[in-house]
Design a protein around this motif. Structure first.
Motif, PDB file in Angstrom:
ATOM      1  N   LYS A  32       0.988  -1.475   0.000  1.00 52.52           N
ATOM      2  CA  LYS A  32       0.098   0.104  -0.213  1.00 52.52           C
ATOM      3  C   LYS A  32       0.927   1.340   0.083  1.00 52.52           C
ATOM      4  O   LYS A  32       1.763   1.282   0.686  1.00 52.52           O
ATOM      5  N   LEU A  33       0.858   2.211  -0.655  1.00 51.61           N
ATOM      6  CA  LEU A  33       1.410   3.572  -0.982  1.00 51.61           C
ATOM      7  C   LEU A  33       0.357   4.723  -0.680  1.00 51.61           C
ATOM      8  O   LEU A  33      -0.854   4.774  -1.453  1.00 51.61           O
ATOM      9  N   ASP A  34       0.149   5.319   0.213  1.00 49.16           N
ATOM     10  CA  ASP A  34      -0.530   6.532   0.654  1.00 49.16           C
ATOM     11  C   ASP A  34      -1.964   5.704   0.818  1.00 49.16           C
ATOM     12  O   ASP A  34      -2.919   6.509   0.532  1.00 49.16           O
ATOM     13  N   GLY A  35      -2.227   4.608   1.392  1.00 45.94           N
ATOM     14  CA  GLY A  35      -3.327   3.905   1.632  1.00 45.94           C
ATOM     15  C   GLY A  35      -4.019   3.112   0.566  1.00 45.94           C
ATOM     16  O   GLY A  35      -4.837   2.614   0.955  1.00 45.94           O
ATOM     17  N   ASP A  36      -3.420   3.375  -0.700  1.00 44.07           N
ATOM     18  CA  ASP A  36      -4.031   2.618  -1.835  1.00 44.07           C
ATOM     19  C   ASP A  36      -3.187   1.571  -2.031  1.00 44.07           C
ATOM     20  O   ASP A  36      -1.853   1.336  -2.134  1.00 44.07           O
ATOM     21  N   ASP A  37      -4.086   0.307  -2.367  1.00 47.88           N
ATOM     22  CA  ASP A  37      -3.431  -0.939  -2.560  1.00 47.88           C
ATOM     23  C   ASP A  37      -2.800  -0.801  -3.927  1.00 47.88           C
ATOM     24  O   ASP A  37      -3.502  -0.744  -4.952  1.00 47.88           O
TER      25      ASP A  37
END
Length: 228
Positions: free
Chosen positions: A67-72
């Motif tokens: 996850k990057l910045d909460g996005d998978d």
């Protein structure tokens, strides 16, 4: 600080024969905060470079989530991944081998900007900014990789990685091919850049001295696992 990057249960298995698999990374989990350096340490074959390349989606993980910045971003498609590349970059181990010998310093730094559709005028400004940031004077502008020392080549590699203003950079043994003086210069440069830009690093190395100088936290890898 909030977690910028979250890696959970990352596993990478390479098929090396009809009935043989190599488990290069086994259930690895960690987090990376904004502006932080995570040192990833281990002997050759421990899986640390594979972790870095899986996180960047340069090779596909077998299992787990990133996850990057909460996005998978584990399973995003090629178009989304291309757009995301500006936000996560890689600095290679071999400074000379990672540079195109036919491109000048300015062309090398300009290349990722062109790929991401930055206007020509803005690219010119950004190239100069990046060269100033890594301590390369204007007379290096038209130099080719063969004209540079190993330390200068790595500075070009760092400038290229930072040109798109990524949130984090994977540094894969960035000082291992430099002499002690060059190694110290690059470590100091990376710390300076982090202080100025707030870029987060995953610093991969087997050199405990370099890792200790730059890292906020250190993860020790052995046979595909984080053991400490």
């Amino acid at each position: 600080m909030s977690n910028m990057l979250e890696v959970k249960d990352l596993t990478k298995i390479f098929v090396i024969g009809k009935d043989a698999n190599l488990v290069a990374v086994n259930n690895v989990s960690f987090e990376l905060k904004r502006g932080e350096t995570l040192g990833l340490v281990g002997e050759s074959g421990s899986g640390k470079t594979t972790v870095g390349r899986c996180v960047l989606r340069l090779i596909e993980p077998t299992e787990g989530n990133i996850k990057l910045d909460g996005d998978d971003i584990t399973d995003i498609g090629a178009t989304q991944l291309r757009d995301l590349r500006a936000n996560m970059q890689l600095v290679f181990q071999d400074p000379f081998g990672s540079l195109n010998p036919r491109l000048t310093v300015s062309q090398t730094i300009d290349e990722p900007l062109k790929l991401h559709g930055i206007s020509k005028d803005e690219r010119g400004v950004r190239v100069k900014e990046m060269m100033d940031l890594v301590g390369l004077d204007s007379h290096f502008y038209h130099y080719y990789p063969a004209d540079l020392t190993a330390s200068e080549q790595q500075r070009v590699g760092i400038a290229r990685a930072l040109a798109t203003k990524p949130e984090f950079v994977v540094l894969d043994e960035p000082t291992s091919m430099l002499d002690p003086s060059g190694r110290a210069e690059i470590i100091d440069l990376l710390k300076k850049i982090q202080k100025e830009l707030g870029t987060a690093y995953i610093f991969i190395s087997h050199d405990l001295t370099s890792v200790a100088k730059i890292s906020h936290r250190i993860a020790i890898m052995y046979l595909g696992h984080i053991i400490e």
